[in-house]
Design a protein around this motif. Structure first.
Motif, PDB file in Angstrom:
ATOM      1  N   THR A 156      35.555  42.943  51.164  1.00  0.00           N
ATOM      2  CA  THR A 156      36.578  42.346  50.306  1.00  0.00           C
ATOM      3  C   THR A 156      37.684  41.759  51.178  1.00  0.00           C
ATOM      4  N   TYR A 163      32.191  43.943  42.108  1.00  0.00           N
ATOM      5  CA  TYR A 163      33.010  44.357  43.259  1.00  0.00           C
ATOM      6  C   TYR A 163      34.066  43.288  43.535  1.00  0.00           C
ATOM      7  N   TYR A 211      35.904  40.628  45.547  1.00  0.00           N
ATOM      8  CA  TYR A 211      35.398  39.794  46.648  1.00  0.00           C
ATOM      9  C   TYR A 211      36.576  39.178  47.404  1.00  0.00           C
TER      10      TYR A 211
END
Lengths: 689, 62
Positions: free
Chosen positions: A648, A670, A672
């Motif tokens: 990330t 998730y 990013y």
């Protein structure tokens, strides 16, 4: 070697301590790390090479700023700070932990020049860690720095392997892999050992001055050889550059519609010219060999007749040894008396002498030799005729080859003229550039030839000086022993040079076969790759009647470069299995870490590469952005995926356009890219299965 | 085909090694071990080390 995990502590954008573990199962051997562009992928690739070798790639900005800037900036003045990369890996059954760290006390905004420390431990069976001494040397033996670019691959640079002037890099990699680097250095260093030993020789009083002079001359000659070698290497490098330019200009010509057919015809003629030159060279060598072995016959037109006449005359005069018949001696021994009347009683010296003569009686050898001489002499005429016929035939074939060579050279020149007369400005410019590049290349060829000739001449001078030194009367037993050591060192150097050549070409041949096999498996084109004797990666198109250089696209270059990497990994693996590393080459199973291998490729190539990568090595780590890989790569890799991470990217900025905030993998989402975050940096998150 | 050529390669190397003087064979063994130890050094540094070390090591040769 297999990577178990890597842990980054305040290293560049990675704040705090962050760790990832790698897939190791043979069936699911791929670890993928998804990150946006500029999101920490290349830093992770650099973390491996920095930990192992202390090296960062040339394009890393502010390479001295290794400690995470958020950590650095927020620390109070004088605070001790650290950054480190810890790699845990398995090598030949042992687990090692490698840690490279930098320490600095905060003084201002700019970090001081880092002085990294390296530590290496081996994990013992009980779990205790045993410190390994000389970690840098040991790591370099496990996976030499010279090979790192082939195992830690930057997709944006790996393509360069396919360029003409990369031959040296490829050759170096191959030599390192097979342990030939040590052998190559030994070949270079042994003459220096001999020189040093030679300086220890002491001559008899009067000769000492002469010995000193000769040794001085030897050193001067060696310096001149080195200078010529430097010139030769420089010219070879420049020649490769011009070769590369000629090749790309030729390829450009095939892409210009007006010039396409003429260029193909030129390729065909150039290929024929190469072959005819090889044939001519072979015939000239054959002729030289014939002259060397039988040339003397040409100088004997009248001699055989003269020999036979002279022998015949001797025979007629009875001056040739007359045959002494064994039966005659047998009669004397039986009668017990010689023709002179001397009794030949048993055991008497006279009888013994005659018995000795009996063994030699008959002079069969003389008779046989005479017959042989006669036969040989009589056949000289015939041999001479045969030699003349063979020479005539070779001369004719060489003349034909020369004629064909002239015709082809003329034809190639004509094509050049035709191309220049075409109305296209671009064709004219390309052809003129080609002419200029060829002239420059020829100049370099001449320079190389001159340097080689000078090196040979200096070699003879050195040989002469060596002979003179050897002829000097040495003073004592010690000097004599030094001489025998010099001889051993020189013999070892010559033998090693021969072995080096055999092994280099052997590994080139094996790698060439592997590259062809791997490339065939993955490419859509019917091109043929080749690792040339000069260790250059070439791609040929044999679809027509002649083999011509294939136009190399980005995709084909990538496949060819990956096939080369795969061939290196395969050779290292097989080298260990077959015990081929008898000169301590780099054997074993090596992982490959790849960054940005899917960039700028179309879907077909992405799919092909995604299918190919898991087969390339027993452990594969892929660093890619979602945009570069696309769905097609994810689908292709899914059956081989062992672990996945998202990196990330955090930024404190708020005015960033076209942001991909979330990434969905295996049905889970998730973060990013986090815009307006409390920090700027990168963070690992493992993807759940 | 490849295996056959590998075999030929091994035989050629063996031939070279069996034909040389035992002293030269010892030199090869010594120098390769030394080069291997010094491989991580720069070429110039390795050259000086090998030259000096080998000059001492060959003193063992009669």
């Amino acid at each position: 070697m297999k990577f178990l995990s890597v842990e980054l502590e305040n290293f560049r954008p990675y704040q705090g301590t962050q760790k990832i573990s790698f897939a190791r199962d043979p069936e699911t051997n791929v670890t993928v790390l998804w990150a946006t562009n500029g999101g920490g992928k290349t830093t992770l690739l650099n973390a491996f090479t920095w930990a192992l070798y202390g090296e960062l790639s040339a394009d890393v900005e502010k390479p001295d700023q290794l400690i995470n800037t958020t950590v650095w900036n927020s620390a109070d003045e004088g605070t001790p700070l650290t950054a480190s990369v810890t790699v845990e890996f398995e090598h030949r059954g042992d687990v090692y932990i490698l840690k490279r760290s930098v320490y600095a006390s905060k003084r201002g905004v700019i970090q001081p020049r880092p002085r990294p420390e390296l530590q290496l431990w081996r994990r013992e069976r009980g779990g205790n860690l045993e410190q390994v001494l000389n970690p840098s040397g040991i790591l370099n033996q496990m996976l030499p720095a010279r090979l790192s670019r082939f195992f830690f691959v930057n997709g944006e640079r790996i393509e360069a392997l396919v360029r003409h002037d990369s031959g040296e890099d490829v050759r170096e990699a191959v030599k390192t892999l097979l342990g030939l680097e040590a052998m190559e250095r030994a070949v270079d260093h042994l003459p220096k050992v001999a020189e040093k030993l030679r300086r220890g020789i002491k001559a008899e009083d009067a000769s000492q001055q002469m010995l000193d002079d000769l040794l001085g001359k030897m050193e001067d000659t060696e310096r001149m050889v080195q200078e010529q070698q430097r010139r030769r290497n420089g010219a070879e490098k420049e020649k490769k550059h011009f070769d590369s330019e000629i090749q790309s200009l030729n390829l450009k010509m095939t892409q210009l519609t007006e010039a396409k057919e003429l260029q193909k015809e030129r390729y065909r003629m150039e290929d024929q010219l190469r072959r005819i030159r090889t044939v001519r060279q072979e015939q000239e060598e054959e002729r030289a060999k014939l002259v060397g072995t039988s040339g003397f016959l040409g100088f004997l037109p009248a001699l055989p007749g003269k020999i036979l006449a002279a022998c015949e005359e001797l025979r007629e005069r009875g001056e040739l040894p007359a045959p002494l018949k064994r039966a005659f001696i047998d009669d004397l021994l039986e009668r017990g008396q010689c023709i002179c009347g001397t009794p030949l009683t048993g055991g008497s010296p006279h009888r013994t002498a005659l018995e000795h003569w009996r063994a030699r009686a008959g002079l069969a050898e003389v008779e046989a030799a005479w017959n042989q001489l006669r036969g040989t002499v009589e056949s000289i005429d015939e041999q001479r005729t045969r030699m003349h016929e063979a020479l005539r035939s070779l001369d004719e074939r060489i003349a034909e080859a020369q004629e064909e060579q002239r015709r082809l050279e003329h034809g190639i020149d004509e094509i050049g003229n035709k191309l220049k007369r075409l109305p296209s400005e671009e064709v004219l410019r390309t052809e003129e550039k080609l002419d200029a590049a060829k002239l420059d290349r020829d100049e370099k060829v001449a320079a190389i030839g001159a340097a080689i000739a000078e090196i040979q001449r200096l070699g003879s001078v050195k040989e002469g000086l060596k002979n003179q030194i050897e002829k000097l009367e040495v003073k004592d037993a010690r000097s004599r022993r030094i001489r025998s050591r010099i001889m051993a060192v020189e013999e070892a150097s010559t033998a090693l040079a021969k072995i080096l050549e055999i092994l280099s070409q052997g590994v080139r041949r094996r790698l060439d076969a592997r590259i062809q096999e791997l490339y065939r498996q993955v490419s859509f084109k019917s091109y043929e790759p080749e690792l040339t004797p000069d260790f250059e990666l070439e791609l040929w198109d044999s679809s027509g009647s002649e083999r011509i250089p294939a136009p190399k696209s980005t995709g084909e270059n990538m496949l060819l470069a990956l096939a080369f990497v795969g061939s290196l990994i395969g050779e290292a693996r097989e080298g260990q299995e077959n015990g081929r590393t008898f000169i301590q080459g780099i054997g074993g199973d090596f992982p490959v870490v790849m960054d940005a291998v899917f960039g700028n490729l179309d879907d077909d190539y992405r799919k092909a590469i995604a299918d190919f990568l898991p087969r390339l090595a027993s452990q594969v780590v892929i660093l890619t952005s979602k945009a570069q890989a696309g769905e097609i790569v994810e689908q292709e890799l899914r059956p081989r995926l062992g672990r996945q991470y998202v990196i990330t990217a955090h930024t404190t900025k708020t005015d960033v356009s076209s942001v991909t905030e979330k990434l969905t993998l295996n049905g889970n989402t998730y973060p990013y890219q986090v815009v307006g975050s409390d920090r700027t940096g990168a963070e690992f998150t493992e993807v759940r299965n | 085909m490849t295996n056959k050529m590998d075999q030929q390669e091994i035989e050629r190397v063996q031939q070279i090694l069996t034909k040389i003087n035992p002293n030269a064979y010892d030199v090869i063994r010594m120098v390769l071990a030394l080069e291997w130890e010094n491989l991580h050094k720069s070429e110039a540094l390795a050259r000086n080390t090998v030259r000096d070390e080998m000059a001492k090591k060959v003193e063992g040769i009669a």
